[in-house]
Structure formats: C-alpha cells, structure tokens
Design an enzyme around this catalytic site. Structure first.
Site, PDB file in Angstrom:
ATOM      1  N   LYS A 173      25.343  36.191 -14.447  1.00 18.63           N
ATOM      2  CA  LYS A 173      23.906  36.376 -14.178  1.00 18.63           C
ATOM      3  C   LYS A 173      23.775  36.399 -12.656  1.00 18.63           C
ATOM      4  CE  LYS A 173      19.360  34.725 -15.622  1.00 18.63           C
ATOM      5  NZ  LYS A 173      18.764  36.021 -15.901  1.00 18.63           N
TER       6      LYS A 173
HETATM    7  N1  PMP Z   1      19.575  40.305 -20.083  1.00 15.82           N
HETATM    8  C1  PMP Z   1      19.028  40.161 -18.866  1.00 15.82           C
HETATM    9  C2  PMP Z   1      19.193  41.278 -17.867  1.00 15.82           C
HETATM   10  C3  PMP Z   1      18.305  39.013 -18.542  1.00 15.82           C
HETATM   11  O1  PMP Z   1      17.754  38.880 -17.334  1.00 15.82           O
HETATM   12  C4  PMP Z   1      18.136  38.016 -19.528  1.00 15.82           C
HETATM   13  C5  PMP Z   1      17.338  36.784 -19.194  1.00 15.82           C
HETATM   14  N2  PMP Z   1      18.153  35.795 -18.630  1.00 15.82           N
HETATM   15  C6  PMP Z   1      18.725  38.189 -20.781  1.00 15.82           C
HETATM   16  C7  PMP Z   1      19.435  39.354 -21.027  1.00 15.82           C
HETATM   17  C8  PMP Z   1      18.588  37.168 -21.866  1.00 15.82           C
HETATM   18  O2  PMP Z   1      19.334  36.025 -21.543  1.00 15.82           O
HETATM   19  P1  PMP Z   1      18.882  34.575 -22.020  1.00 15.82           P
HETATM   20  O3  PMP Z   1      18.504  34.693 -23.449  1.00 15.82           O
HETATM   21  O4  PMP Z   1      20.113  33.742 -21.821  1.00 15.82           O
HETATM   22  O5  PMP Z   1      17.764  34.156 -21.157  1.00 15.82           O
END
Ligand code: PMP
Length: 296
Positions: A160
């Site tokens: 991330k």
């Molecule tokens: N894809 C992207 C590009 C994101 O920014 C997010 C949000 N964090 C997600 C998927 C979903 O991830 P999560 O469920 O862990 O928040």
C-alpha cells in the site's frame, strides 16, 4: 458556505515518531525523500465504537508494505497498534478514520533510499462516509479508468505504497471531471481489477465473483466480505474477469476499509441493480464492525 477545514490546520493530536504532537506541528521538510520519490507506505483503517477494526492486520500490512519498499519500520506491529489506540483516545474519537503513514526522511536527496531515517506518523479524524451516502444508496456510477493497474513486475503492486496512488488519483480526477463517482480500473492485461480505492465484486445467480489480487491489494475488507459470504453459504469465485463479461452480472459492489461495502449502479456501459445479496453483505459487514456479530 465555509471552505472545508484544511487537513494541516486542525485541532487535535498526531502521533509522530513516538510522541503525540499538536496537529499543526506534524510537518515534514520539502526536501524529504518520500515527497520526491514516493518512498512512503500507509494504512487506512476505521474505529467503530472505540475499537479499530482489524487493527493487527492493518499494522502488519503497514510493516509488509514497508518491507516491499525495502525498509523496516522501527516500531513493532504491536507498538503501532498501541499508538493507534493512543491517537484515538487523545482525540476523543470513538468512531473515526485513521491514517498511519511511514516514510523515508531527509538525510539523502538522490534516488538512492539507503541512509534515510524512517519516520512514522498516525492521524485520526471523523471522516463520515467515504462515498456520499445518498449516491451510495442508489449505487455509484463508475467511469472506466484511463489508467491500468500495472503488472506485478513493473511496480510493487502488493504494497500500500503512496506511489501506486498516482494512477488511482488521476483516474478519480478523470472520472469526477466527467461527472462520475469513481472509476473501475482494468489491469495491464485488460482484465477487471479494482476501483481507485476499493476492491470490486460482482453477483450472478446467487454467487459472487471477484478477480484474484494479482496486481492490486488483497484488501482486508475484501477478505472479510468473502468470509461473510461463505458463512452464509454463498459461493465465492475468485477468477479472471474480462470486461465483456460485465454485462452478465446482476449486481456489483466495492469493498474497502473506508468504502466498506458500497453498491454500484453502473461501470462504463454496464448497468447493475442494488440487490438483496449486496444489501445482505453490506449489513453483515456493518454488524461485524460494530461487534453485533463475532469477529473471526
Ligand atoms: N484497493 C485500493 C487501491 C485501496 O486503496 C484500498 C483501500 N485500502 C483497497 C483496495 C481495499 O483495501 P482494504 O479493504 O484493506 O481497505
């Protein structure tokens, strides 16, 4: 109407490299490696009724994201978790959004990242719903993004990492400029990938279908919703999805820590209904985050 309050000019406390500092003092210098070369990783997580949902997973993912970018965060997963709770308390937040971020500092200004100090900051604020609740109730209208999620061999796609949001924010800007709420991104092969800040799911004949996370985040919400579906005996199919197939799906929804479960009414030329299965999973997710059903 008053201008929205800028994020650098608020009351409150931000955890910064081990101590709580007044909100307006949580700054970085313009000559910071992270700002020039996107050497930063972050998390987005939410507290519900005073409890950060899946805190351990988020803190662990922050560590993993940093490792993928070649650095170690000098605070353990447990220490990050404790710091998150401290931030909530210091800001008197019971429900709120949290943003831990780790980045390379200012010791070096070349591309080489080696030798930079690693910093960590954690902020929390009341953010309400990520998508406008009125629009979300009817289902979002998604554009098709002009940018594609990169191949795993061209970018650290499982981190991330701040840098990966360049194409997400460009796609979002493009979508908003054309009157859409968000955008659906394809991947480098042309397969359906995800939205700009959330994972994508489709419903057909009582089963849910979602692409495998080969070039995007395997979202914590994604995995949670897949578990919730399986608990209800709903079949979950993880497989490559090509755009031509979107016409055959009845429902579509997005998942994310901020987005939670958000209905979609259209993606480009493809239309969906807000149906019972999507509604059920949105309710299950809500029940889970507020502790009305046990966390697994
Ligand atoms: N894809 C992207 C590009 C994101 O920014 C997010 C949000 N964090 C997600 C998927 C979903 O991830 P999560 O469920 O862990 O928040």
């Amino acid at each position: 109407m008053a201008a929205p309050q800028s994020y650098d000019d608020r009351d409150g406390w931000i955890w910064y490299d081990g101590t709580l500092v007044p909100w307006r003092e949580a700054n970085v210098h313009v000559l910071t490696h992270a700002m020039h070369y996107a050497s930063a990783v972050f998390e987005g997580q939410k507290a519900y009724g005073g409890v950060v949902f899946k805190l351990q997973e988020h803190s662990q993912r922050l560590h993993t994201s940093a490792n993928i970018l070649g650095f170690e965060i000098p605070w353990s997963v447990d220490e990050i978790g404790a710091a998150c709770n401290e931030v909530l308390k210091a800001n008197n937040l019971v429900d709120g959004y949290m943003r831990p971020i780790a980045w390379r500092g200012s010791e070096k200004m070349g591309v080489s990242p080696t030798g930079n100090t690693i910093h960590l900051a954690i902020a929390a604020w009341d953010w309400g719903k990520y998508f406008d609740p009125e629009k979300a109730a009817k289902g979002l209208r998604l554009d098709i993004a002009p940018w594609r999620r990169p191949a795993p061999y061209t970018a650290p796609v499982h981190s991330k990492a701040a840098g990966l949001y360049m194409i997400a924010s460009l796609s979002k800007q493009h979508a908003e400029g054309r009157g859409y709420d968000d955008a659906l991104m394809m991947d480098w092969r042309g397969q359906v990938a995800e939205a700009t800040g959330a994972n994508a799911f489709f419903v057909r004949d009582g089963s849910i279908h979602t692409p495998p996370p080969e070039c995007f985040l395997d979202g914590i919400t994604r995995r949670t919703v897949m578990d919730l579906a399986r608990k209800r005996g709903i079949e979950v199919v993880e497989r490559a999805i090509w755009p031509e197939e979107l016409e055959s799906f009845e429902q579509m929804f997005l998942t994310g820590s901020a987005a939670e479960v958000t209905f979609v009414q259209s993606a480009g030329p493809w239309n969906f209904e807000v149906g019972d299965l999507s509604r059920q999973l949105a309710k299950d997710y809500d029940d889970l985050v507020y502790g009305r059903i046990p966390n697994s």
